[in-house]
Design an enzyme around this catalytic site. Structure first.
Site, PDB file in Angstrom:
ATOM      1  N   LEU A  56      -4.718  55.891  23.961  1.00  0.00           N
ATOM      2  CA  LEU A  56      -3.938  56.866  23.211  1.00  0.00           C
ATOM      3  C   LEU A  56      -4.714  58.164  23.004  1.00  0.00           C
ATOM      4  O   LEU A  56      -4.125  59.219  22.803  1.00  0.00           O
ATOM      5  CB  LEU A  56      -3.526  56.291  21.847  1.00  0.00           C
ATOM      6  N   GLY A  57      -6.025  58.065  23.039  1.00  0.00           N
ATOM      7  CA  GLY A  57      -6.841  59.257  22.834  1.00  0.00           C
ATOM      8  C   GLY A  57      -8.312  58.888  22.828  1.00  0.00           C
ATOM      9  O   GLY A  57      -8.674  57.730  22.617  1.00  0.00           O
ATOM     10  N   GLY A  59     -12.343  60.742  21.876  1.00  0.00           N
ATOM     11  CA  GLY A  59     -13.196  61.861  21.497  1.00  0.00           C
ATOM     12  C   GLY A  59     -14.638  61.511  21.775  1.00  0.00           C
ATOM     13  O   GLY A  59     -14.947  60.526  22.435  1.00  0.00           O
ATOM     14  N   VAL A  64      -9.276  55.446  21.093  1.00  0.00           N
ATOM     15  CA  VAL A  64      -8.121  54.808  20.457  1.00  0.00           C
ATOM     16  C   VAL A  64      -7.188  54.274  21.542  1.00  0.00           C
ATOM     17  O   VAL A  64      -6.834  54.998  22.478  1.00  0.00           O
ATOM     18  CB  VAL A  64      -7.362  55.801  19.548  1.00  0.00           C
ATOM     19  N   LYS A  84     -17.689  54.591  19.749  1.00  0.00           N
ATOM     20  CA  LYS A  84     -18.315  54.635  21.071  1.00  0.00           C
ATOM     21  C   LYS A  84     -19.819  54.873  21.019  1.00  0.00           C
ATOM     22  O   LYS A  84     -20.529  54.623  21.984  1.00  0.00           O
ATOM     23  CB  LYS A  84     -17.692  55.762  21.903  1.00  0.00           C
ATOM     24  N   ASP A 177     -11.374  67.633   8.185  1.00  0.00           N
ATOM     25  CA  ASP A 177     -11.034  67.861   9.600  1.00  0.00           C
ATOM     26  C   ASP A 177      -9.528  67.757   9.817  1.00  0.00           C
ATOM     27  O   ASP A 177      -9.066  67.074  10.731  1.00  0.00           O
ATOM     28  CB  ASP A 177     -11.771  66.870  10.490  1.00  0.00           C
TER      29      ASP A 177
END
Length: 290
Positions: A56-57, A59, A64, A84, A177
């Site tokens: 899903l994403g 960074g 995710v 990670k 954020d």
């Protein structure tokens, strides 16, 4: 490792400084190697009790994926977030995010359904959203047309995100954020549509500010970050600024080009009174001085 034993006049033994120094160097080397370990994620892989479906994403700090429970098939699908980076600082931030999410339950804050450690990598499972404000703005996901055709619904969802941030603030917590990609949207016709705040990875209580970030460390995403936050001074007003820049992005469907007060983009379905009100909100929320 080599070390010498020193004998003083009283006959007491001491390990030499060289031994202590070398031991610390070894521990630091092990920590660096651990932080460089690669997390390999694949569709169908099981982590804890959850089976990975699709990414899903991702960074710099976490990935995710959408997941389903591997045994309880009646269990609602979820989204798993996996740390990670195995550095002590990254793990501490990840664990703090879990603590903050569990401590501040609210309809507008993503809920933690499960947590654990996969080998060395910590993870938690949260409720799975339909999309994010960022993806909806870009037209990449379902629900985009619905939001484009209904400014009232879009503003109602954004109001829900503001209420969630207000809940955090009332409990002494700063998000630090806020941006469109960190506001999840639940648009299923089977349940009430809502916006949910996520990603408290650099969130903190007002009292704990600085414990996981260096003094004057610049955190957050630049275009949505308040001017004072760029110098490590983050307050509730800084979160409000980020909400203002997020609203500017949502209304204009473009990344805000400059810092400071934004302008509301006029929509054909928006009354003059609503336009003036939103324009005033953007001017106040995104003022360069908190």
């Amino acid at each position: 490792l080599s070390f010498s034993i020193l004998l003083d006049s009283k006959g007491e033994y001491y390990q030499s400084y060289a031994f202590v120094h070398n031991t610390n160097a070894l521990l630091q080397t092990r920590a660096r190697l651990a932080s460089m370990a690669t997390l390999d994620l694949r569709k169908g892989q099981t982590i804890g009790s959850w089976k990975l479906e699709q990414p899903l994403g991702e960074g710099g700090q976490a990935a995710v994926w959408s997941v389903k429970h591997s045994k309880e098939h009646h269990c609602q699908p979820g989204a798993i977030k996996i740390c990670k980076v195995l550095s002590p600082k990254a793990i501490a931030r990840f664990q703090q995010e879990i603590r903050l999410l569990k401590a501040h339950r609210h309809l507008g804050i993503v809920s933690v359904r499960d947590e654990g450690v996969h080998h060395e990598w910590p993870f938690f499972v949260m409720e799975r959203a339909t999309t994010t404000f960022e993806k909806a703005i870009k037209g990449e996901t379902e629900g985009t047309r619905l939001l484009r055709e209904s400014p009232a619904l879009m503003l109602d969802l954004f109001r829900g995100a503001c209420e969630a941030v207000a809940h955090l603030h009332s409990n002494g917590v700063l998000h630090r954020d806020i941006k469109p990609s960190n506001i999840l949207l639940f648009l299923s016709p089977k349940e009430a549509m809502r916006a949910v705040i996520s990603d408290l990875g650099i969130g903190s209580s007002e009292e704990e500010q600085g414990q996981l970030t260096a003094t004057h460390e610049s955190i957050g995403t630049p275009i949505y970050r308040a001017p004072e936050a760029a110098y490590g001074r983050h307050t509730k007003a800084s979160d409000v600024y980020s909400l203002g820049k997020t609203l500017e992005h949502v209304l204009s469907r473009k990344v805000p080009p400059t810092p400071g007060p934004g302008r509301c983009s006029r929509d054909t379905q928006m009354s003059d009174a609503l336009f003036d009100e939103l324009d005033g909100v953007l001017q106040k929320a995104c003022h360069m001085s908190p």
